[in-house]
Design a protein around this motif. Sequence first.
Motif, PDB file in Angstrom:
ATOM      1  N   MET A 295      67.787  -2.027  22.721  1.00  0.00           N
ATOM      2  CA  MET A 295      68.446  -2.530  23.925  1.00  0.00           C
ATOM      3  C   MET A 295      67.391  -2.844  24.987  1.00  0.00           C
ATOM      4  SD  MET A 295      71.499  -0.754  26.189  1.00  0.00           S
ATOM      5  CE  MET A 295      72.527  -0.503  24.737  1.00  0.00           C
ATOM      6  N   SER A 296      67.502  -3.994  25.649  1.00  0.00           N
ATOM      7  CA  SER A 296      66.509  -4.396  26.640  1.00  0.00           C
ATOM      8  C   SER A 296      66.594  -3.513  27.882  1.00  0.00           C
ATOM      9  CB  SER A 296      66.725  -5.858  27.043  1.00  0.00           C
ATOM     10  OG  SER A 296      67.899  -5.991  27.825  1.00  0.00           O
ATOM     11  N   GLN A 297      65.477  -3.496  28.654  1.00  0.00           N
ATOM     12  CA  GLN A 297      65.435  -2.680  29.862  1.00  0.00           C
ATOM     13  C   GLN A 297      66.494  -3.130  30.865  1.00  0.00           C
ATOM     14  OE1 GLN A 297      63.522   0.148  30.470  1.00  0.00           O
ATOM     15  NE2 GLN A 297      64.961   0.253  32.180  1.00  0.00           N
ATOM     16  N   THR A 298      66.723  -4.457  30.951  1.00  0.00           N
ATOM     17  CA  THR A 298      67.727  -4.975  31.887  1.00  0.00           C
ATOM     18  C   THR A 298      69.120  -4.472  31.532  1.00  0.00           C
ATOM     19  OG1 THR A 298      66.421  -6.963  32.296  1.00  0.00           O
ATOM     20  CG2 THR A 298      68.758  -7.049  32.870  1.00  0.00           C
ATOM     21  N   LEU A 299      69.443  -4.504  30.232  1.00  0.00           N
ATOM     22  CA  LEU A 299      70.761  -4.029  29.807  1.00  0.00           C
ATOM     23  C   LEU A 299      70.906  -2.531  30.057  1.00  0.00           C
ATOM     24  CD1 LEU A 299      71.380  -5.988  26.475  1.00  0.00           C
ATOM     25  CD2 LEU A 299      72.581  -6.252  28.649  1.00  0.00           C
ATOM     26  N   LEU A 300      69.816  -1.778  29.837  1.00  0.00           N
ATOM     27  CA  LEU A 300      69.864  -0.345  30.113  1.00  0.00           C
ATOM     28  C   LEU A 300      70.094  -0.084  31.600  1.00  0.00           C
ATOM     29  CD1 LEU A 300      67.019   1.055  27.831  1.00  0.00           C
ATOM     30  CD2 LEU A 300      69.429   1.719  27.757  1.00  0.00           C
ATOM     31  N   SER A 301      69.430  -0.872  32.440  1.00  0.00           N
ATOM     32  CA  SER A 301      69.599  -0.702  33.886  1.00  0.00           C
ATOM     33  C   SER A 301      71.028  -1.003  34.301  1.00  0.00           C
ATOM     34  CB  SER A 301      68.627  -1.621  34.632  1.00  0.00           C
ATOM     35  OG  SER A 301      67.282  -1.290  34.338  1.00  0.00           O
ATOM     36  N   ILE A 302      71.593  -2.044  33.720  1.00  0.00           N
ATOM     37  CA  ILE A 302      72.990  -2.379  34.021  1.00  0.00           C
ATOM     38  C   ILE A 302      73.913  -1.258  33.543  1.00  0.00           C
ATOM     39  CG2 ILE A 302      74.876  -3.959  33.473  1.00  0.00           C
ATOM     40  CD1 ILE A 302      72.768  -6.202  33.344  1.00  0.00           C
ATOM     41  N   LEU A 303      73.604  -0.710  32.362  1.00  0.00           N
ATOM     42  CA  LEU A 303      74.412   0.373  31.818  1.00  0.00           C
ATOM     43  C   LEU A 303      74.363   1.602  32.724  1.00  0.00           C
ATOM     44  CD1 LEU A 303      76.181   1.088  29.376  1.00  0.00           C
ATOM     45  CD2 LEU A 303      74.129   1.964  28.238  1.00  0.00           C
ATOM     46  N   ALA A 304      73.204   1.846  33.342  1.00  0.00           N
ATOM     47  CA  ALA A 304      73.077   2.989  34.239  1.00  0.00           C
ATOM     48  C   ALA A 304      74.010   2.869  35.437  1.00  0.00           C
ATOM     49  CB  ALA A 304      71.629   3.113  34.713  1.00  0.00           C
ATOM     50  N   PHE A 305      74.308   1.635  35.837  1.00  0.00           N
ATOM     51  CA  PHE A 305      75.203   1.402  36.971  1.00  0.00           C
ATOM     52  C   PHE A 305      76.676   1.604  36.612  1.00  0.00           C
ATOM     53  CE2 PHE A 305      71.906  -0.980  39.401  1.00  0.00           C
ATOM     54  CZ  PHE A 305      72.158  -0.438  40.649  1.00  0.00           C
ATOM     55  N   VAL A 306      76.984   1.570  35.316  1.00  0.00           N
ATOM     56  CA  VAL A 306      78.380   1.545  34.880  1.00  0.00           C
ATOM     57  C   VAL A 306      79.199   2.715  35.423  1.00  0.00           C
ATOM     58  CG1 VAL A 306      79.899   1.713  32.859  1.00  0.00           C
ATOM     59  CG2 VAL A 306      78.005   0.086  32.870  1.00  0.00           C
ATOM     60  N   PRO A 307      78.682   3.970  35.408  1.00  0.00           N
ATOM     61  CA  PRO A 307      79.507   5.055  35.970  1.00  0.00           C
ATOM     62  C   PRO A 307      79.875   4.839  37.436  1.00  0.00           C
ATOM     63  CG  PRO A 307      77.717   5.955  34.657  1.00  0.00           C
ATOM     64  CD  PRO A 307      77.452   4.488  34.779  1.00  0.00           C
ATOM     65  N   LEU A 308      78.916   4.339  38.238  1.00  0.00           N
ATOM     66  CA  LEU A 308      79.220   4.102  39.648  1.00  0.00           C
ATOM     67  C   LEU A 308      80.218   2.954  39.808  1.00  0.00           C
ATOM     68  CD1 LEU A 308      75.690   4.408  41.314  1.00  0.00           C
ATOM     69  CD2 LEU A 308      77.381   6.175  40.867  1.00  0.00           C
ATOM     70  N   VAL A 309      80.044   1.919  38.984  1.00  0.00           N
ATOM     71  CA  VAL A 309      80.974   0.786  39.047  1.00  0.00           C
ATOM     72  C   VAL A 309      82.374   1.230  38.629  1.00  0.00           C
ATOM     73  CG1 VAL A 309      81.534  -1.474  38.075  1.00  0.00           C
ATOM     74  CG2 VAL A 309      79.169  -0.932  38.685  1.00  0.00           C
TER      75      VAL A 309
END
Length: 569
Positions: free
Chosen positions: A1-15
């Motif tokens: 998984m790319s770093q960008t996708l991981l960063s987006i995934l990290a936001f998912v709980p807050l979203v």
Amino acid sequence: MSQTLLSILAFVPLVLAGVLLIGFRWPAKYAMPLVFVLTALIGLLAWDMTFNRVLASTLQGLILTAAILWIIFGAILLLNTLKHSGGIASIRRGFANVSPDKRVQVLIVAWLFGCFIEGASGFGTPAAVAAPLLVALGFPALTAVVLGMMVQSTPVSFGAVGTPILVGVAGGLDQATLGGQLATVGSNWETFFHLIFSRVAIIHALCGILMPLIMICIMTRFFGRNRSWSEGLAMAPFAIFTGLAFVIPYAAAGVFLGPEFPSMIGALVGLAIVVPAAKAGFLLPKSSWDFAPASEWPVEWMGKIEMKIDDVAGRTPISVPMAWAPYLLLAVFLVMSRVFPGLKAALMSVSFGWRDILGETGVSGTLEPLYLPGGILCMVVLVTFFLHRMKAAQLGAAIAESSKTLLGAGFVLIFTIPMVRILINSGVNGSDLVSMPVAMAQLVANSVGGVYPFFSPAVGALGAFIAGSNTVSNLMLSQFQYNTAGLLGISGALMVALQSVGAAAGNMIAIHNVVAASATVGLLGREGITLRKTMLPTLYYLVLAGTIGLIGFYVMNISDPLVGIATAS
């Protein structure tokens, strides 16, 4: 998984939290357990954390939750004790006798007294106390709620005797890694932490000067007989005088004493200055201001609960000084417990903790029931019981009411804070990934670059809006903000300070707080109307704080010992 996708995934709980709480209007007691489960799954599956570390982080969060609930319980218990002793009724009478001008009453009752309650209690208490107090003085219920919400701005970062800083910021940052980095440059955590909270105090002081005037102008414009801004602006000299009377001692306490005292000291000094000035007519307009007769108020302004200033049945009214005595004792006890080393050590000697939980290095938790503000608040309650000559049944009723209030907050926090600890502790994993807050920092920094400091307070406000708490926003986002600063090569201490200031401003639009305040005056169901009004001062606060941040970083070149040191993972 790319770093960008991981960063987006990290936001998912807050979203997800935002979508459920705001979009679908789910109660937090339903939304936060789901967000916790999702965060744990992301930690296990995407971040390759061990189950043991996720469980240890959860247990660490539960220990921190117990500390916060102990503070909440003590704060609510003192308030309910004063309600049953007749102390709150006496405080109301004292305020009513200062001035008939509703603009003056806003400054003294809502702003200064509200700031003191925030400093002593926090957790949405000021709006819940100020709203019925204002209604008892003849304010429309909707006006009272809006004004009560606006109090939750400048004093909030140092509310509940510093909990958003002492628990939120300190618990939200990776102290172990930061301490090691600071040691390499000849500094330490205490010095760095002082940089953060002193900058919080200074930024809030600059923003808070105009808050009393903004409160008055919103009242006269949206709730006055003439819908007039000018009737509010006519109070500008006295309102700014009130703002200065609060923020100058507030900032001094924040810089020189610590995070426990600014809001209480600012409010006490402000009351000592402003009340006599109001009685003397200093800087006041010649004409007094009041609302239109209640018969002319729109239905949407009216609450279902009629507030009356009365005393406990069959009791001789408590004098105003005696009613204030428990809060003054609280301030004295807190100062003594923080200033005198011997007393501090004795209180901290009673401690329950778990070091390296389940063998996970760096995952530890400690509970110090006597040293925490909750213990000191309970001591004051015990003194108040005898001081106000209360009956055992009255204290029992106060304890029962406080315990009931605690249950709702407790259920939400036992999922929210463990979720935050999983985010923070995710830097130790099997895939050598940075922690989730660092991943979020990288995404944001890459998206907006050097102008990010302007938006830093808004990110903090979003956290408070979602979580309903400055403390929880700081727990979730302090490490994120710190690492964003590191990636931009600017002061992490100042960036975390902007986070805390923004999270305080976000309390003005925190749905949980609006509901709590509305419930005290029978105004439930009209939260949207309140939010549309409190959005204006929130925008003022965030824009000014963000501008101050940009000036601090790029004009004044404010730094700290860790600028240029690689960010923690």
